[in-house]
Design a protein around this motif. Structure first.
Motif, mmCIF file in Angstrom:
data_model
loop_
_atom_site.group_PDB
_atom_site.id
_atom_site.type_symbol
_atom_site.label_atom_id
_atom_site.label_comp_id
_atom_site.label_asym_id
_atom_site.label_seq_id
_atom_site.Cartn_x
_atom_site.Cartn_y
_atom_site.Cartn_z
ATOM 1 N N GLY A 228 3.831 32.815 71.869
ATOM 2 C CA GLY A 228 4.798 33.591 71.438
ATOM 3 C C GLY A 228 4.267 34.566 72.224
ATOM 4 O O GLY A 228 4.238 35.398 72.405
ATOM 5 N N ALA A 229 2.943 35.140 70.768
ATOM 6 C CA ALA A 229 1.865 36.682 71.618
ATOM 7 C C ALA A 229 1.073 36.419 72.951
ATOM 8 O O ALA A 229 0.969 37.049 73.529
ATOM 9 C CB ALA A 229 1.161 36.357 70.408
ATOM 10 N N LEU A 230 1.647 34.671 73.001
ATOM 11 C CA LEU A 230 0.092 34.711 74.524
ATOM 12 C C LEU A 230 1.037 35.113 75.366
ATOM 13 O O LEU A 230 0.534 35.465 76.551
ATOM 14 C CB LEU A 230 -0.278 33.421 74.159
ATOM 15 C CG LEU A 230 -1.732 32.806 73.465
ATOM 16 C CD1 LEU A 230 -2.175 31.908 73.304
ATOM 17 C CD2 LEU A 230 -3.220 33.923 73.887
ATOM 18 N N THR A 231 2.191 35.143 75.069
ATOM 19 C CA THR A 231 3.506 34.470 76.315
ATOM 20 C C THR A 231 3.582 36.150 76.384
ATOM 21 O O THR A 231 5.310 36.687 77.209
ATOM 22 C CB THR A 231 4.051 33.424 76.646
ATOM 23 O OG1 THR A 231 4.789 32.851 75.000
ATOM 24 C CG2 THR A 231 2.906 32.423 77.056
ATOM 25 N N PHE A 232 3.633 36.818 75.522
ATOM 26 C CA PHE A 232 4.659 38.358 75.108
ATOM 27 C C PHE A 232 4.296 39.179 76.424
ATOM 28 O O PHE A 232 3.505 38.632 77.674
ATOM 29 C CB PHE A 232 4.278 39.574 73.851
ATOM 30 C CG PHE A 232 4.435 40.030 73.338
ATOM 31 C CD1 PHE A 232 6.238 39.793 72.611
ATOM 32 C CD2 PHE A 232 4.510 41.240 72.969
ATOM 33 C CE1 PHE A 232 6.871 40.095 72.060
ATOM 34 C CE2 PHE A 232 5.486 42.203 72.602
ATOM 35 C CZ PHE A 232 6.588 41.729 72.295
ATOM 36 N N PHE A 233 5.492 39.669 76.919
ATOM 37 C CA PHE A 233 5.823 40.788 77.602
ATOM 38 C C PHE A 233 6.733 41.039 78.835
ATOM 39 O O PHE A 233 6.143 42.379 78.270
ATOM 40 C CB PHE A 233 5.992 39.064 79.398
ATOM 41 C CG PHE A 233 6.784 40.274 80.808
ATOM 42 C CD1 PHE A 233 5.010 41.361 80.884
ATOM 43 C CD2 PHE A 233 7.757 40.132 81.113
ATOM 44 C CE1 PHE A 233 5.445 41.146 82.714
ATOM 45 C CE2 PHE A 233 8.082 40.780 82.809
ATOM 46 C CZ PHE A 233 7.136 41.391 83.180
ATOM 47 N N ASP A 234 7.680 41.720 77.613
ATOM 48 C CA ASP A 234 8.983 42.047 77.607
ATOM 49 C C ASP A 234 8.900 43.311 77.064
ATOM 50 O O ASP A 234 9.096 44.826 78.487
ATOM 51 C CB ASP A 234 10.359 41.929 77.708
ATOM 52 C CG ASP A 234 10.183 40.543 76.766
ATOM 53 O OD1 ASP A 234 9.492 40.703 76.062
ATOM 54 O OD2 ASP A 234 11.661 40.499 76.906
ATOM 55 N N THR A 235 8.626 42.957 76.401
ATOM 56 C CA THR A 235 8.136 44.286 75.121
ATOM 57 C C THR A 235 6.915 45.327 75.660
ATOM 58 O O THR A 235 7.276 47.013 75.890
ATOM 59 C CB THR A 235 8.315 44.261 73.890
ATOM 60 O OG1 THR A 235 9.133 43.511 73.119
ATOM 61 C CG2 THR A 235 7.786 45.253 72.953
ATOM 62 N N VAL A 236 6.160 44.811 76.276
ATOM 63 C CA VAL A 236 4.961 45.527 76.573
ATOM 64 C C VAL A 236 5.721 46.522 77.891
ATOM 65 O O VAL A 236 5.119 47.803 78.487
ATOM 66 C CB VAL A 236 4.105 45.321 77.092
ATOM 67 C CG1 VAL A 236 2.428 45.293 77.835
ATOM 68 C CG2 VAL A 236 3.089 43.810 76.025
ATOM 69 N N LEU A 237 6.443 45.699 78.771
ATOM 70 C CA LEU A 237 6.743 46.341 80.737
ATOM 71 C C LEU A 237 7.535 47.207 80.022
ATOM 72 O O LEU A 237 6.817 48.559 81.098
ATOM 73 C CB LEU A 237 7.890 45.008 81.067
ATOM 74 C CG LEU A 237 8.424 45.555 82.154
ATOM 75 C CD1 LEU A 237 7.056 45.475 83.467
ATOM 76 C CD2 LEU A 237 9.424 44.071 82.669
ATOM 77 N N ILE A 238 8.651 47.376 79.051
ATOM 78 C CA ILE A 238 9.323 48.234 79.159
ATOM 79 C C ILE A 238 8.688 49.355 78.342
ATOM 80 O O ILE A 238 8.466 50.828 78.366
ATOM 81 C CB ILE A 238 10.634 47.653 78.263
ATOM 82 C CG1 ILE A 238 11.485 46.886 79.039
ATOM 83 C CG2 ILE A 238 11.879 49.122 77.782
ATOM 84 C CD1 ILE A 238 12.606 46.253 78.405
ATOM 85 N N LEU A 275 -3.193 30.928 81.473
ATOM 86 C CA LEU A 275 -2.204 31.084 80.444
ATOM 87 C C LEU A 275 -1.656 29.649 79.821
ATOM 88 O O LEU A 275 -1.798 29.890 78.922
ATOM 89 C CB LEU A 275 -1.116 32.082 80.685
ATOM 90 C CG LEU A 275 -0.500 32.794 79.484
ATOM 91 C CD1 LEU A 275 -1.379 33.645 78.659
ATOM 92 C CD2 LEU A 275 0.730 34.019 80.125
ATOM 93 N N VAL A 276 -1.221 28.979 80.374
ATOM 94 C CA VAL A 276 -0.537 27.892 80.581
ATOM 95 C C VAL A 276 -1.443 26.737 79.311
ATOM 96 O O VAL A 276 -1.400 26.461 78.390
ATOM 97 C CB VAL A 276 0.413 27.444 81.342
ATOM 98 C CG1 VAL A 276 0.490 25.902 80.983
ATOM 99 C CG2 VAL A 276 1.564 27.944 81.586
ATOM 100 N N VAL A 277 -2.623 26.827 80.260
ATOM 101 C CA VAL A 277 -3.972 25.917 80.144
ATOM 102 C C VAL A 277 -4.221 26.781 78.594
ATOM 103 O O VAL A 277 -4.049 25.584 77.151
ATOM 104 C CB VAL A 277 -4.864 25.561 80.981
ATOM 105 C CG1 VAL A 277 -6.217 25.147 80.483
ATOM 106 C CG2 VAL A 277 -4.533 25.275 81.841
ATOM 107 N N VAL A 278 -4.750 27.545 78.255
ATOM 108 C CA VAL A 278 -4.906 28.218 77.348
ATOM 109 C C VAL A 278 -4.041 28.063 75.495
ATOM 110 O O VAL A 278 -4.792 27.505 74.633
ATOM 111 C CB VAL A 278 -5.102 30.095 77.800
ATOM 112 C CG1 VAL A 278 -5.787 30.380 75.851
ATOM 113 C CG2 VAL A 278 -6.925 29.392 78.521
ATOM 114 N N ALA A 279 -2.617 28.780 76.182
ATOM 115 C CA ALA A 279 -2.037 28.128 75.578
ATOM 116 C C ALA A 279 -1.702 26.903 74.628
ATOM 117 O O ALA A 279 -1.429 26.808 73.235
ATOM 118 C CB ALA A 279 -0.518 28.817 75.238
#
Length: 302
Positions: A228-238, A275-279
């Protein structure tokens, strides 16, 4: 008089392979197919608009290897992942063990505490962005108490990253608390009764009984937390939009910025593939090291 022979009971076994077809088709159409398309696009140049992708070979991958912005984004993602695990795991573990008990008003307090889990990440990010506004938000009033005279917590790289980690923890700790609560309720009471007879204190029971029995739950929670942390996005965007500067530009946000702001879908696809491979690799490594793949029930033999 002869008794009628008993009728044979219907054979009970695993469902036929036909039952798996809908799930397999869904997975192929909405997971394998898009991932294969992203891998293909990583070897092309495409703006995502009218033109068709043109094959560029390994150009995007060579650029990815030498891109200092990508290296910084990877480091920031690692920092955010580590901070998320270090903050959320002990708090969720303790709250989950507490919520599994029979304290007064436990159900009411647990319901209130789980409220952030019901809201969307976008709504929560907008809420915290308003609270952390240095001009009109709550931070402008309480900032001086913590050494922020101007209340501009999001104006510094460390402050912005700390704010992201805090908002993520505030939202997702209730989810992991539920996992630990369920795990703690499965621990046999006889273990604690025997420990009490032997004179073990509550703290000793926690470290000698509760933690070992929650080992599998800890692994499950950690895998979900890391991915979840590796794919975190929406909070950073806003909340920060990757700023100030690029101080909170983690890998998922860099992927979005490259693909949907710079219209470089080929390079964005290369970032997404990494990102997919690392996660996936980190998840499998955690499962392998922890022995989770050979997990056996903690109640086995009882």
């Amino acid at each position: 008089m002869k008794q009628a022979a008993p009728t044979a009971s219907p054979r009970v076994g695993r469902p036929g392979i036909a039952w798996a077809v809908p799930g397999v088709l869904f997975f192929v159409l909405f997971a394998v197919g898009p991932m294969a398309l992203v891998v293909y696009l990583s070897f092309t140049n495409w703006d995502g608009l009218g033109s068709f992708p043109s094959v560029s070979g390994t150009g995007n991958w060579e650029r990815l290897w030498n891109d200092p912005t990508m290296r910084q984004a990877v480091w920031l993602s690692i920092v955010l992942t580590a901070a998320s695990w270090l903050i959320q795991t002990p708090i969720a573990l303790l709250l989950g063990v507490w919520a599994a008990g029979r304290q007064k008003a436990r159900a009411v307090l647990s319901a209130i505490f789980f409220l952030p889990l019901l809201a969307s990440s976008v709504a929560l990010a907008l809420l915290w962005k308003s609270l952390l506004d240095p001009n009109f938000g709550l931070i402008s009033e309480i900032g001086p108490w913590f050494g922020l005279e101007d209340g501009n917590l999001l104006g510094t790289g460390r402050g912005a990253m700390a704010a992201i980690a805090f908002v993520a923890a505030w939202q997702f700790i209730p989810f992991h608390t539920l996992l630990y609560q369920g795990g703690a309720r499965q621990i046999p009471k006889s273990f604690y009764e025997a420990a009490s007879i032997d004179g073990a204190s509550t703290v000793r029971q926690f470290f000698s009984i509760t933690l070992p029995q929650l080992r599998n739950t800890i692994v499950t929670s950690s895998v979900l937390m890391v991915v979840g942390a590796l794919t975190f996005f929406d909070t950073v965007l806003i909340l920060t939009e990757g700023g100030p500067g690029t101080d909170t530009t983690i890998v998922p946000y860099l992927m979005y910025e490259t693909g949907f702001q710079a219209y470089d879908m080929g390079y964005a696809s290369a970032i997404a593939t990494v990102l997919v491979v690392v996660a996936t690799a980190i998840s499998l490594l955690m499962v392998r090291i922890s022995g989770f793949s050979a997990m056996r029930s903690t109640r086995e033999g009882m």
